[in-house]
Design a protein around this motif. Structure first.
Motif, PDB file in Angstrom:
ATOM      1  N   LYS A  72      11.713  -4.804  11.430  1.00 18.87           N
ATOM      2  CA  LYS A  72      10.283  -4.608  11.208  1.00 18.87           C
ATOM      3  C   LYS A  72       9.973  -3.161  10.894  1.00 18.87           C
ATOM      4  O   LYS A  72      10.640  -2.261  11.378  1.00 18.87           O
ATOM      5  CB  LYS A  72       9.494  -5.035  12.439  1.00 18.87           C
ATOM      6  CG  LYS A  72       9.714  -6.496  12.764  1.00 18.87           C
ATOM      7  CD  LYS A  72       8.890  -6.949  13.920  1.00 18.87           C
ATOM      8  CE  LYS A  72       9.335  -8.323  14.317  1.00 18.87           C
ATOM      9  NZ  LYS A  72       8.354  -9.307  14.324  1.00 18.87           N
ATOM     10  N   MET A  73       8.942  -2.979  10.067  1.00 20.70           N
ATOM     11  CA  MET A  73       8.472  -1.647   9.709  1.00 20.70           C
ATOM     12  C   MET A  73       6.968  -1.599   9.877  1.00 20.70           C
ATOM     13  O   MET A  73       6.270  -2.523   9.493  1.00 20.70           O
ATOM     14  CB  MET A  73       8.793  -1.322   8.256  1.00 20.70           C
ATOM     15  CG  MET A  73      10.235  -1.169   7.951  1.00 20.70           C
ATOM     16  SD  MET A  73      10.453  -0.701   6.217  1.00 20.70           S
ATOM     17  CE  MET A  73      11.559  -1.973   5.690  1.00 20.70           C
ATOM     18  N   SER A  74       6.477  -0.510  10.438  1.00 21.51           N
ATOM     19  CA  SER A  74       5.047  -0.224  10.492  1.00 21.51           C
ATOM     20  C   SER A  74       4.844   1.050   9.689  1.00 21.51           C
ATOM     21  O   SER A  74       5.306   2.116  10.087  1.00 21.51           O
ATOM     22  CB  SER A  74       4.594  -0.026  11.942  1.00 21.51           C
ATOM     23  OG  SER A  74       3.241   0.359  11.977  1.00 21.51           O
ATOM     24  N   LEU A  75       4.170   0.925   8.559  1.00 22.63           N
ATOM     25  CA  LEU A  75       4.006   2.034   7.620  1.00 22.63           C
ATOM     26  C   LEU A  75       2.573   2.543   7.690  1.00 22.63           C
ATOM     27  O   LEU A  75       1.638   1.815   7.352  1.00 22.63           O
ATOM     28  CB  LEU A  75       4.339   1.570   6.203  1.00 22.63           C
ATOM     29  CG  LEU A  75       5.703   0.881   6.038  1.00 22.63           C
ATOM     30  CD1 LEU A  75       5.835   0.306   4.639  1.00 22.63           C
ATOM     31  CD2 LEU A  75       6.829   1.839   6.352  1.00 22.63           C
ATOM     32  N   ALA A  76       2.390   3.769   8.149  1.00 17.07           N
ATOM     33  CA  ALA A  76       1.056   4.363   8.284  1.00 17.07           C
ATOM     34  C   ALA A  76       0.533   4.757   6.907  1.00 17.07           C
ATOM     35  O   ALA A  76       1.180   5.501   6.179  1.00 17.07           O
ATOM     36  CB  ALA A  76       1.112   5.581   9.204  1.00 17.07           C
ATOM     37  N   LYS A  77      -0.646   4.256   6.561  1.00 16.95           N
ATOM     38  CA  LYS A  77      -1.241   4.571   5.261  1.00 16.95           C
ATOM     39  C   LYS A  77      -1.778   5.995   5.251  1.00 16.95           C
ATOM     40  O   LYS A  77      -2.304   6.476   6.256  1.00 16.95           O
ATOM     41  CB  LYS A  77      -2.386   3.607   4.957  1.00 16.95           C
ATOM     42  CG  LYS A  77      -1.933   2.180   4.747  1.00 16.95           C
ATOM     43  CD  LYS A  77      -3.131   1.292   4.462  1.00 16.95           C
ATOM     44  CE  LYS A  77      -2.746  -0.143   4.242  1.00 16.95           C
ATOM     45  NZ  LYS A  77      -3.933  -0.995   4.028  1.00 16.95           N
ATOM     46  N   GLU A  78      -1.664   6.661   4.128  1.00 14.39           N
ATOM     47  CA  GLU A  78      -2.194   8.009   3.978  1.00 14.39           C
ATOM     48  C   GLU A  78      -3.725   7.993   3.990  1.00 14.39           C
ATOM     49  O   GLU A  78      -4.357   8.861   4.573  1.00 14.39           O
ATOM     50  CB  GLU A  78      -1.687   8.623   2.674  1.00 14.39           C
ATOM     51  CG  GLU A  78      -2.136  10.055   2.477  1.00 14.39           C
ATOM     52  CD  GLU A  78      -1.554  10.651   1.209  1.00 14.39           C
ATOM     53  OE1 GLU A  78      -0.458  11.224   1.303  1.00 14.39           O
ATOM     54  OE2 GLU A  78      -2.192  10.536   0.159  1.00 14.39           O
ATOM     55  N   THR A  79      -4.305   7.001   3.344  1.00 15.06           N
ATOM     56  CA  THR A  79      -5.753   6.859   3.283  1.00 15.06           C
ATOM     57  C   THR A  79      -6.137   5.534   3.933  1.00 15.06           C
ATOM     58  O   THR A  79      -5.527   4.505   3.623  1.00 15.06           O
ATOM     59  CB  THR A  79      -6.229   6.843   1.806  1.00 15.06           C
ATOM     60  OG1 THR A  79      -5.740   8.014   1.166  1.00 15.06           O
ATOM     61  CG2 THR A  79      -7.733   6.798   1.718  1.00 15.06           C
ATOM     62  N   GLU A  80      -7.118   5.555   4.816  1.00 15.20           N
ATOM     63  CA  GLU A  80      -7.552   4.333   5.481  1.00 15.20           C
ATOM     64  C   GLU A  80      -8.345   3.472   4.514  1.00 15.20           C
ATOM     65  O   GLU A  80      -9.519   3.712   4.255  1.00 15.20           O
ATOM     66  CB  GLU A  80      -8.388   4.656   6.720  1.00 15.20           C
ATOM     67  CG  GLU A  80      -7.563   5.229   7.833  1.00 15.20           C
ATOM     68  CD  GLU A  80      -8.333   5.348   9.137  1.00 15.20           C
ATOM     69  OE1 GLU A  80      -9.440   4.781   9.254  1.00 15.20           O
ATOM     70  OE2 GLU A  80      -7.818   6.016  10.032  1.00 15.20           O
ATOM     71  N   GLU A  81      -7.655   2.505   3.942  1.00 15.05           N
ATOM     72  CA  GLU A  81      -8.279   1.576   3.006  1.00 15.05           C
ATOM     73  C   GLU A  81      -7.414   0.338   2.894  1.00 15.05           C
ATOM     74  O   GLU A  81      -6.218   0.374   3.155  1.00 15.05           O
ATOM     75  CB  GLU A  81      -8.440   2.214   1.621  1.00 15.05           C
ATOM     76  CG  GLU A  81      -7.102   2.535   0.971  1.00 15.05           C
ATOM     77  CD  GLU A  81      -7.239   3.229  -0.375  1.00 15.05           C
ATOM     78  OE1 GLU A  81      -8.357   3.364  -0.873  1.00 15.05           O
ATOM     79  OE2 GLU A  81      -6.207   3.626  -0.920  1.00 15.05           O
ATOM     80  N   ARG A  82      -8.019  -0.757   2.508  1.00 14.46           N
ATOM     81  CA  ARG A  82      -7.283  -1.983   2.235  1.00 14.46           C
ATOM     82  C   ARG A  82      -6.645  -1.880   0.864  1.00 14.46           C
ATOM     83  O   ARG A  82      -7.256  -1.394  -0.078  1.00 14.46           O
ATOM     84  CB  ARG A  82      -8.239  -3.186   2.250  1.00 14.46           C
ATOM     85  CG  ARG A  82      -8.680  -3.578   3.622  1.00 14.46           C
ATOM     86  CD  ARG A  82      -7.710  -4.558   4.143  1.00 14.46           C
ATOM     87  NE  ARG A  82      -8.103  -5.045   5.460  1.00 14.46           N
ATOM     88  CZ  ARG A  82      -7.481  -6.047   6.028  1.00 14.46           C
ATOM     89  NH1 ARG A  82      -6.506  -6.661   5.421  1.00 14.46           N
ATOM     90  NH2 ARG A  82      -7.830  -6.430   7.212  1.00 14.46           N
ATOM     91  N   TRP A  83      -5.416  -2.327   0.759  1.00 17.11           N
ATOM     92  CA  TRP A  83      -4.746  -2.391  -0.525  1.00 17.11           C
ATOM     93  C   TRP A  83      -4.948  -3.791  -1.105  1.00 17.11           C
ATOM     94  O   TRP A  83      -4.838  -4.781  -0.389  1.00 17.11           O
ATOM     95  CB  TRP A  83      -3.254  -2.148  -0.378  1.00 17.11           C
ATOM     96  CG  TRP A  83      -2.863  -0.772   0.076  1.00 17.11           C
ATOM     97  CD1 TRP A  83      -3.671   0.318   0.231  1.00 17.11           C
ATOM     98  CD2 TRP A  83      -1.553  -0.340   0.440  1.00 17.11           C
ATOM     99  NE1 TRP A  83      -2.944   1.398   0.660  1.00 17.11           N
ATOM    100  CE2 TRP A  83      -1.626   1.014   0.802  1.00 17.11           C
ATOM    101  CE3 TRP A  83      -0.326  -0.965   0.502  1.00 17.11           C
ATOM    102  CZ2 TRP A  83      -0.526   1.746   1.211  1.00 17.11           C
ATOM    103  CZ3 TRP A  83       0.774  -0.238   0.912  1.00 17.11           C
ATOM    104  CH2 TRP A  83       0.681   1.106   1.249  1.00 17.11           C
ATOM    105  N   PRO A  84      -5.187  -3.901  -2.404  1.00 19.00           N
ATOM    106  CA  PRO A  84      -5.331  -5.231  -3.001  1.00 19.00           C
ATOM    107  C   PRO A  84      -3.988  -5.945  -3.174  1.00 19.00           C
ATOM    108  O   PRO A  84      -3.948  -7.138  -3.431  1.00 19.00           O
ATOM    109  CB  PRO A  84      -5.971  -4.948  -4.362  1.00 19.00           C
ATOM    110  CG  PRO A  84      -5.594  -3.549  -4.675  1.00 19.00           C
ATOM    111  CD  PRO A  84      -5.487  -2.837  -3.353  1.00 19.00           C
TER     112      PRO A  84
END
Length: 130
Positions: A72-84
């Protein structure tokens, strides 16, 4: 040529979670970059690998990965937004599927799910930025 393992994914505004459905994987190699993820490993005498060009950027230092039953991987997004989409080119790969058990709708996102919910008990000290 390595096989593609099945990969389940889910997201919140803050992170993307990938579950590599490859029980008892060993000889794992992971390369997490701000715009892509590479994985390789072996299980049951077969080699598995994939490279994902991510839709958005992630923060490698705040991302984690490890092995419990599956990798498993938990990848922290650089910008808090939903990806399409998960991948940059929005391509659909038959080996990547939504993890509906972890998916959080935007109207339910306040609570979301925690990394502890991922059952990453045997992370072996693997952390992002290695």
């Amino acid at each position: 040529m390595p096989l593609h393992p099945n990969v389940l994914w889910a997201q919140t505004k803050e992170k993307v979670v990938l579950t590599v459905d490859c029980p008892n994987v060993s000889d794992v190699s992971v390369d997490v970059q701000p715009e892509s993820v590479q994985f390789s490993g072996s299980a049951d005498g077969k080699e598995y690998a994939f490279t994902l060009p991510l839709y958005g950027k992630i923060v490698t230092e705040r991302s984690q990965w490890g092995t419990a039953r599956n990798f498993k991987m938990s990848l922290a997004k650089e910008t808090e937004e939903r990806w399409p989409a998960l991948m940059k080119d929005k391509a659909k790969a038959p080996w990547i599927k939504c993890d509906w058990d972890r998916w959080v709708d935007t109207d339910e996102e306040e609570g979301g799910w925690a990394l502890d919910d991922m059952d990453m008990g045997d992370m072996g000290g693997m952390m992002g930025g290695m």
